[in-house]
Scaffold this active site. Sequence first.
Site, PDB file in Angstrom:
ATOM      1  N   ASP A   1       7.416   2.388  -3.051  1.00 22.69           N
ATOM      2  CA  ASP A   1       7.451   3.546  -2.055  1.00 22.69           C
ATOM      3  C   ASP A   1       8.855   3.353  -1.781  1.00 22.69           C
ATOM      4  OD1 ASP A   1       7.505   0.652  -0.819  1.00 22.69           O
ATOM      5  OD2 ASP A   1       6.000   1.572   0.684  1.00 22.69           O
TER       6      ASP A   1
ATOM      7  N   LYS B   1       0.917  -1.190  -0.171  1.00 23.93           N
ATOM      8  CA  LYS B   1       0.140  -0.116  -0.029  1.00 23.93           C
ATOM      9  C   LYS B   1       0.880   1.237  -0.032  1.00 23.93           C
ATOM     10  CE  LYS B   1      -2.813  -2.737   3.198  1.00 23.93           C
ATOM     11  NZ  LYS B   1      -2.983  -2.540   4.628  1.00 23.93           N
ATOM     12  N   GLY B   2       2.081   1.056   0.380  1.00 17.18           N
ATOM     13  CA  GLY B   2       3.050   2.186   0.362  1.00 17.18           C
ATOM     14  C   GLY B   2       3.112   3.187  -0.621  1.00 17.18           C
TER      15      GLY B   2
ATOM     16  N   ASP C   1       4.074   3.332   6.214  1.00 21.04           N
ATOM     17  CA  ASP C   1       3.612   2.923   7.620  1.00 21.04           C
ATOM     18  C   ASP C   1       4.636   2.465   8.561  1.00 21.04           C
ATOM     19  OD1 ASP C   1       3.791   0.386   6.375  1.00 21.04           O
ATOM     20  OD2 ASP C   1       2.385  -0.460   7.895  1.00 21.04           O
TER      21      ASP C   1
ATOM     22  N   ARG D   1       0.514   6.581   7.441  1.00 17.50           N
ATOM     23  CA  ARG D   1       0.649   6.903   6.167  1.00 17.50           C
ATOM     24  C   ARG D   1       0.181   8.131   5.587  1.00 17.50           C
ATOM     25  NH1 ARG D   1       1.380   1.451   3.916  1.00 17.50           N
ATOM     26  NH2 ARG D   1       0.371  -0.182   5.156  1.00 17.50           N
TER      27      ARG D   1
ATOM     28  N   PHE E   1      14.332   4.132   9.543  1.00 20.35           N
ATOM     29  CA  PHE E   1      12.958   3.641   9.542  1.00 20.35           C
ATOM     30  C   PHE E   1      12.124   5.021   9.215  1.00 20.35           C
ATOM     31  CE2 PHE E   1       8.880   2.104   9.674  1.00 20.35           C
ATOM     32  CZ  PHE E   1       8.665   0.797   9.365  1.00 20.35           C
ATOM     33  N   VAL E   2      11.313   5.384   8.176  1.00 13.89           N
ATOM     34  CA  VAL E   2      10.690   6.303   7.824  1.00 13.89           C
ATOM     35  C   VAL E   2       9.201   6.020   7.667  1.00 13.89           C
ATOM     36  CG1 VAL E   2      12.652   7.531   7.014  1.00 13.89           C
ATOM     37  CG2 VAL E   2      11.288   6.219   5.421  1.00 13.89           C
TER      38      VAL E   2
ATOM     39  N   ASP F   1      14.434  -0.929   0.483  1.00 19.84           N
ATOM     40  CA  ASP F   1      15.186  -1.057   1.781  1.00 19.84           C
ATOM     41  C   ASP F   1      16.507  -2.071   1.433  1.00 19.84           C
ATOM     42  OD1 ASP F   1      16.031  -0.557   4.506  1.00 19.84           O
ATOM     43  OD2 ASP F   1      14.478  -2.006   5.161  1.00 19.84           O
TER      44      ASP F   1
ATOM     45  N   LYS G   1      17.328   3.594   0.340  1.00 18.10           N
ATOM     46  CA  LYS G   1      18.102   3.544   1.401  1.00 18.10           C
ATOM     47  C   LYS G   1      19.567   2.829   0.870  1.00 18.10           C
ATOM     48  CE  LYS G   1      14.770   3.032   5.048  1.00 18.10           C
ATOM     49  NZ  LYS G   1      14.488   1.968   6.326  1.00 18.10           N
TER      50      LYS G   1
END
Length: 181
Positions: free
Chosen positions: A102, A45-46, A161, A167, A154-155, A105, A133
């Site tokens: 989104d 969903k990001g 989320d 979100r 972590f963002v 990582d 990242k």
Amino acid sequence: MTSVHADVGEVLIDQDTLRTRVEELGAEISVDYEGRDLLLVGVLKGAIFFISDLMRELTVPCEIDFMAISSYGAGTDSSGVVRILKDLDRDIAGRHVLIVADIIDSGLTLSWLRRNLESRQPASLEVCTLLRKPDAIMVDVPVRYVGFDIPNEFVVGYGLDYAERYRDLPFIGTLHPAVYS
Ligand code: IMP
Ligand code: MG
């Protein structure tokens, strides 16, 4: 100044900076896909806000579809386990596909998704990620468009989320360590 949100530690990318970068990406993608029929594949969903803002910046005709994959539980560490929760509605064979994500990582999720979509024989397949990242990368994923490289923290916000929350924040920010414990 009062805090933007009680749980937010630091705003890394504010609303104006996000908007400007999305406009730039939209312009770049529009040039690159001129004359081609583009299919945006949003990773739920990001990527919801990113893909809807990006799509409105495109000047080439495009369609949109979504995939939902799960690689994380409620925590902040990558498990590397990927599961399809919702597949694409349509076949992508012969289509020019741009995956809109989104964040990259570890890269495990996108690497898996890239291979999965590649096997469906699209005419072309590229990745556009809002965030990356560089210090967290575990597998190399070819990425054509990157919004921002960010530190290995972590963002949340603008679609991202923590345990399904935050979100809706209009910026990208870090969380107070107290939120995790
Ligand atoms: P990767 O497989 O480690 O690259 O992780 C990709 C997915 O993990 C992203 O699509 C996000 O859903 C989630 N994720 C990774 N880092 C963050 C973060 O800093 N904030 C929120 N979600 C994240
Ligand atoms: Mg998540």
